[in-house]
Design a protein around this motif. Structure first.
Motif, PDB file in Angstrom:
ATOM      1  N   GLU A 159       0.831  -1.203   0.000  1.00  0.00           N
ATOM      2  CA  GLU A 159       0.000   0.000   0.000  1.00  0.00           C
ATOM      3  C   GLU A 159       0.866   1.255   0.000  1.00  0.00           C
ATOM      4  OE1 GLU A 159      -2.567  -0.209   3.346  1.00  0.00           O
ATOM      5  OE2 GLU A 159      -3.767  -1.871   2.554  1.00  0.00           O
ATOM      6  N   ALA A 160       1.977   1.217   0.735  1.00  0.00           N
ATOM      7  CA  ALA A 160       2.891   2.374   0.751  1.00  0.00           C
ATOM      8  C   ALA A 160       3.768   2.417  -0.482  1.00  0.00           C
ATOM      9  CB  ALA A 160       3.754   2.321   2.012  1.00  0.00           C
ATOM     10  N   HIS A 161       4.086   1.261  -1.043  1.00  0.00           N
ATOM     11  CA  HIS A 161       4.975   1.195  -2.222  1.00  0.00           C
ATOM     12  C   HIS A 161       4.371   0.230  -3.231  1.00  0.00           C
ATOM     13  CE1 HIS A 161       8.002   3.278   0.221  1.00  0.00           C
ATOM     14  NE2 HIS A 161       7.787   2.375   1.160  1.00  0.00           N
ATOM     15  N   PRO A 162       3.444   0.723  -4.082  1.00  0.00           N
ATOM     16  CA  PRO A 162       2.769  -0.164  -5.052  1.00  0.00           C
ATOM     17  C   PRO A 162       3.734  -0.845  -6.004  1.00  0.00           C
ATOM     18  CG  PRO A 162       1.612   1.913  -4.844  1.00  0.00           C
ATOM     19  CD  PRO A 162       2.903   2.082  -4.120  1.00  0.00           C
ATOM     20  N   GLU A 163       4.857  -0.209  -6.247  1.00  0.00           N
ATOM     21  CA  GLU A 163       5.826  -0.799  -7.181  1.00  0.00           C
ATOM     22  C   GLU A 163       6.800  -1.735  -6.475  1.00  0.00           C
ATOM     23  OE1 GLU A 163       7.963   2.275  -5.000  1.00  0.00           O
ATOM     24  OE2 GLU A 163       5.931   2.110  -5.839  1.00  0.00           O
ATOM     25  N   GLY A 164       6.548  -2.014  -5.200  1.00  0.00           N
ATOM     26  CA  GLY A 164       7.480  -2.815  -4.402  1.00  0.00           C
ATOM     27  C   GLY A 164       7.453  -4.285  -4.754  1.00  0.00           C
ATOM     28  N   TYR A 165       8.124  -5.062  -3.913  1.00  0.00           N
ATOM     29  CA  TYR A 165       8.266  -6.494  -4.149  1.00  0.00           C
ATOM     30  C   TYR A 165       6.941  -7.222  -3.950  1.00  0.00           C
ATOM     31  CZ  TYR A 165      13.292  -5.623  -3.808  1.00  0.00           C
ATOM     32  OH  TYR A 165      14.550  -5.156  -4.011  1.00  0.00           O
ATOM     33  N   GLY A 166       6.813  -8.320  -4.684  1.00  0.00           N
ATOM     34  CA  GLY A 166       5.662  -9.190  -4.496  1.00  0.00           C
ATOM     35  C   GLY A 166       5.799  -9.997  -3.208  1.00  0.00           C
ATOM     36  N   TYR A 167       4.766 -10.739  -2.896  1.00  0.00           N
ATOM     37  CA  TYR A 167       4.705 -11.439  -1.611  1.00  0.00           C
ATOM     38  C   TYR A 167       5.855 -12.440  -1.448  1.00  0.00           C
ATOM     39  CZ  TYR A 167       2.984 -14.420   2.141  1.00  0.00           C
ATOM     40  OH  TYR A 167       2.867 -15.146   3.298  1.00  0.00           O
ATOM     41  N   SER A 168       6.135 -13.220  -2.473  1.00  0.00           N
ATOM     42  CA  SER A 168       7.174 -14.250  -2.360  1.00  0.00           C
ATOM     43  C   SER A 168       8.539 -13.632  -2.115  1.00  0.00           C
ATOM     44  CB  SER A 168       7.213 -15.115  -3.623  1.00  0.00           C
ATOM     45  OG  SER A 168       6.006 -15.807  -3.795  1.00  0.00           O
ATOM     46  N   ARG A 169       8.869 -12.613  -2.912  1.00  0.00           N
ATOM     47  CA  ARG A 169      10.171 -11.969  -2.753  1.00  0.00           C
ATOM     48  C   ARG A 169      10.248 -11.213  -1.424  1.00  0.00           C
ATOM     49  NH1 ARG A 169      15.390 -12.294  -3.178  1.00  0.00           N
ATOM     50  NH2 ARG A 169      16.439 -10.362  -3.797  1.00  0.00           N
ATOM     51  N   PHE A 170       9.134 -10.616  -1.011  1.00  0.00           N
ATOM     52  CA  PHE A 170       9.081  -9.909   0.265  1.00  0.00           C
ATOM     53  C   PHE A 170       9.406 -10.882   1.417  1.00  0.00           C
ATOM     54  CE2 PHE A 170       6.669  -8.781   4.069  1.00  0.00           C
ATOM     55  CZ  PHE A 170       7.021  -7.452   4.261  1.00  0.00           C
ATOM     56  N   CYS A 171       8.762 -12.053   1.392  1.00  0.00           N
ATOM     57  CA  CYS A 171       9.009 -13.046   2.443  1.00  0.00           C
ATOM     58  C   CYS A 171      10.451 -13.528   2.407  1.00  0.00           C
ATOM     59  CB  CYS A 171       8.062 -14.231   2.282  1.00  0.00           C
ATOM     60  SG  CYS A 171       6.322 -13.829   2.564  1.00  0.00           S
ATOM     61  N   GLU A 172      10.972 -13.721   1.214  1.00  0.00           N
ATOM     62  CA  GLU A 172      12.353 -14.198   1.081  1.00  0.00           C
ATOM     63  C   GLU A 172      13.334 -13.191   1.671  1.00  0.00           C
ATOM     64  OE1 GLU A 172      15.500 -15.330  -2.518  1.00  0.00           O
ATOM     65  OE2 GLU A 172      13.393 -14.911  -2.961  1.00  0.00           O
ATOM     66  N   LEU A 173      13.131 -11.899   1.388  1.00  0.00           N
ATOM     67  CA  LEU A 173      14.048 -10.879   1.899  1.00  0.00           C
ATOM     68  C   LEU A 173      13.933 -10.723   3.419  1.00  0.00           C
ATOM     69  CD1 LEU A 173      13.646  -8.173  -0.889  1.00  0.00           C
ATOM     70  CD2 LEU A 173      15.589  -9.708  -0.523  1.00  0.00           C
ATOM     71  N   LEU A 174      12.714 -10.798   3.946  1.00  0.00           N
ATOM     72  CA  LEU A 174      12.545 -10.681   5.401  1.00  0.00           C
ATOM     73  C   LEU A 174      13.172 -11.878   6.118  1.00  0.00           C
ATOM     74  CD1 LEU A 174      11.481  -9.229   7.854  1.00  0.00           C
ATOM     75  CD2 LEU A 174       9.231 -10.236   7.434  1.00  0.00           C
ATOM     76  N   ARG A 175      12.995 -13.077   5.548  1.00  0.00           N
ATOM     77  CA  ARG A 175      13.618 -14.252   6.145  1.00  0.00           C
ATOM     78  C   ARG A 175      15.139 -14.131   6.104  1.00  0.00           C
ATOM     79  NH1 ARG A 175       9.634 -16.151   9.159  1.00  0.00           N
ATOM     80  NH2 ARG A 175       7.896 -17.031   7.973  1.00  0.00           N
ATOM     81  N   GLY A 176      15.645 -13.593   5.008  1.00  0.00           N
ATOM     82  CA  GLY A 176      17.090 -13.415   4.918  1.00  0.00           C
ATOM     83  C   GLY A 176      17.613 -12.452   5.971  1.00  0.00           C
ATOM     84  N   PHE A 177      16.838 -11.391   6.226  1.00  0.00           N
ATOM     85  CA  PHE A 177      17.249 -10.443   7.277  1.00  0.00           C
ATOM     86  C   PHE A 177      17.251 -11.133   8.648  1.00  0.00           C
ATOM     87  CE2 PHE A 177      16.028  -7.529  10.657  1.00  0.00           C
ATOM     88  CZ  PHE A 177      17.035  -6.576  10.564  1.00  0.00           C
ATOM     89  N   GLN A 178      16.219 -11.936   8.915  1.00  0.00           N
ATOM     90  CA  GLN A 178      16.149 -12.617  10.205  1.00  0.00           C
ATOM     91  C   GLN A 178      17.300 -13.597  10.390  1.00  0.00           C
ATOM     92  OE1 GLN A 178      12.109 -14.135   9.781  1.00  0.00           O
ATOM     93  NE2 GLN A 178      11.413 -12.755  11.411  1.00  0.00           N
ATOM     94  N   GLN A 179      17.731 -14.234   9.315  1.00  0.00           N
ATOM     95  CA  GLN A 179      18.849 -15.162   9.418  1.00  0.00           C
ATOM     96  C   GLN A 179      20.158 -14.465   9.738  1.00  0.00           C
ATOM     97  OE1 GLN A 179      18.888 -18.515   9.333  1.00  0.00           O
ATOM     98  NE2 GLN A 179      16.652 -18.430   9.302  1.00  0.00           N
TER      99      GLN A 179
END
Length: 450
Positions: free
Chosen positions: A48-68
């Protein structure tokens, strides 16, 4: 060869630079710990804040990578208010006795909340059950609430048999006022991932507490805990580099609102034991005896002992409560627990017997005092005194006084001997009375001798 080079370059470009706007991953990692927050919700808010942002799959992948990339204590996902990990530090803190100079080492109890890593620690003398439960009570007070689950590191104080699926929690905890056993679970033996949160917290506590306090000398447990409290403030106020917030901030904003409330009164440690009711309808606890209803003779009961009270339960129902004894009479007996015949005897006292026999005379009163004094416990002479009073009902007061004096003189201090004295005294009295002279043909009169 060319395609392999281009693939490597593309991979390097993809990992090194990202064309799309990225959220603050640290903020999202914190938000994910809040109740009801999911990756889908966070992704929708991001789009909603960034319509051109990452899709759900890539978003989850990047967040998981940060947590690791976070510290090991943050790798596991822990919902706010869900778990607290508890353990003892392997290293101890020395405390010096001021008078003797003797050094005694104290244990260090450490607890770490799962979502915020908010840390509690304190020194106790031992790892035994009373100290272990006391540390939990103070831990909950420190957290100002109770998490859903307590993860134990298979400590013998709380766990009889370690198992990931069905840990056997010690029997005493099943009766605990805070219902600790319902919240307890144990980590699997030799499975460091099950307890990485507390192991990291223990290491951090060792370096921040023991390392910083190594040059200080403590003369009491209170002094050591005051210094540990100051070290805890440093730990909990330290800003975690990757998240940009401190443990305290994370606890106040995320975890504290989700904890269950504390009871109105602090829990008091209680020792539980199985006991069997003896034939005198009493149970024993540390050389003192406490009564239960006489109908439970030879039954097995549960005994709960605190510093102030002794409570006795049968099939989950409390059947007796006594003030705990540390001295004085060894028996604590409730008259309502006695059979009716015993209850009458319980009202007897040595003073009451003295008053009863005072109306007969001082010799009888002295006999009763001698009988009561000759027994290890005065109560053992009560029945003898009752038997003597029953014997004296059939004779006059003077005879009773004479018999009592004679009995005290020769040490006849039981009913059988005194009954014999009464019979002998009666025979002797009859022999002193003059008897009538009988006329008979074979008797010579006084004239025969003239």
């Amino acid at each position: 060869m060319r395609s392999r080079t281009s693939f490597s370059a593309a991979t390097a470009f993809k990992q090194g630079t990202r064309r799309r706007t990225e959220p603050n991953w640290a903020d999202l990692a914190v938000e994910l710990k809040k109740p009801g927050v999911t990756l889908l919700i966070l992704c929708e808010e991001y789009r909603e804040a960034h319509p051109e942002g990452y899709g759900y799959s890539r978003f989850c992948e990047l967040l998981r990578g940060f947590q690791q990339r976070l510290s090991p204590t943050m790798r596991q996902e822990h919902a706010a208010g869900d778990k607290v990990f508890v353990d003892y530090s392997g290293k101890k803190i020395p405390i010096v006795d001021r008078k003797s100079g003797e050094i005694r080492e104290a244990e260090i109890f450490v607890a770490v909340l799962g979502a915020s890593s908010y840390t509690f620690a304190e020194a106790t003398w031992t790892q035994t059950l009373p100290d272990w439960i006391g540390s939990h009570v103070r831990m909950f007070r420190f957290f100002q609430g109770v998490p859903r689950l307590i993860i134990l590191d298979n400590l013998k104080s709380g766990v009889s048999r370690a198992s990931f699926y069905d840990p056997e929690i010690k029997r005493q905890l099943r009766h605990d006022g805070l219902s600790l056993w319902r919240r307890c679970s144990s980590a699997r033996p030799k499975r460091p991932r099950d307890k990485s949160k507390v192991e990291n917290g223990v290491r951090f506590a060792q370096s921040c507490i023991l390392g910083r306090l190594r040059n200080q000398t403590f003369f009491s447990l209170a002094e050591a805990n005051a210094a540990i409290a100051r070290a805890l403030d440093r730990i909990n106020d330290h800003v975690m580099r990757r998240l940009g917030v401190s443990r305290r901030q994370l606890f106040e904003s995320v975890e504290r609102p989700t904890l269950a409330g504390l009871p109105l009164e602090d829990h008091e440690f209680a020792e539980w034991r199985l006991a069997r009711v003896s034939t005198d309808y009493h149970v024993e606890f540390k050389t003192f005896f406490y009564s239960v209803p006489h109908s439970l003779i030879r039954q097995q009961v549960d005994l709960r002992a605190t510093a102030r009270t002794i409570e006795i339960f049968h099939r989950g129902k409390r059947i007796a409560a006594h003030q705990r004894r540390y001295g004085g009479p060894r028996h604590g007996t409730d008259p309502d627990h006695m059979p009716s015949s015993h209850r009458r005897y319980a009202e007897w006292t040595p003073e009451r017997f003295r008053r009863w026999v005072a109306s007969i005379g001082p010799q009888t009163q002295g006999l009763v005092v001698a009988i009561l004094a000759s027994r290890p416990h005065p109560e053992q002479g009560f029945r003898t005194c009752l038997g003597i009073l029953r014997l004296f009902r059939d004779i006059d007061r003077n005879r009773a006084e004479v018999v009592s004096a004679r009995a005290a003189e020769i040490g006849s201090l039981n009913c059988k001997s005194i009954a014999s004295l009464i019979a002998n005294h009666k025979a002797a009295r009859h022999s002193t009375e003059p008897t009538a002279i009988v006329d008979h043909a074979n008797l010579r009169g006084p004239d025969y001798f003239h």
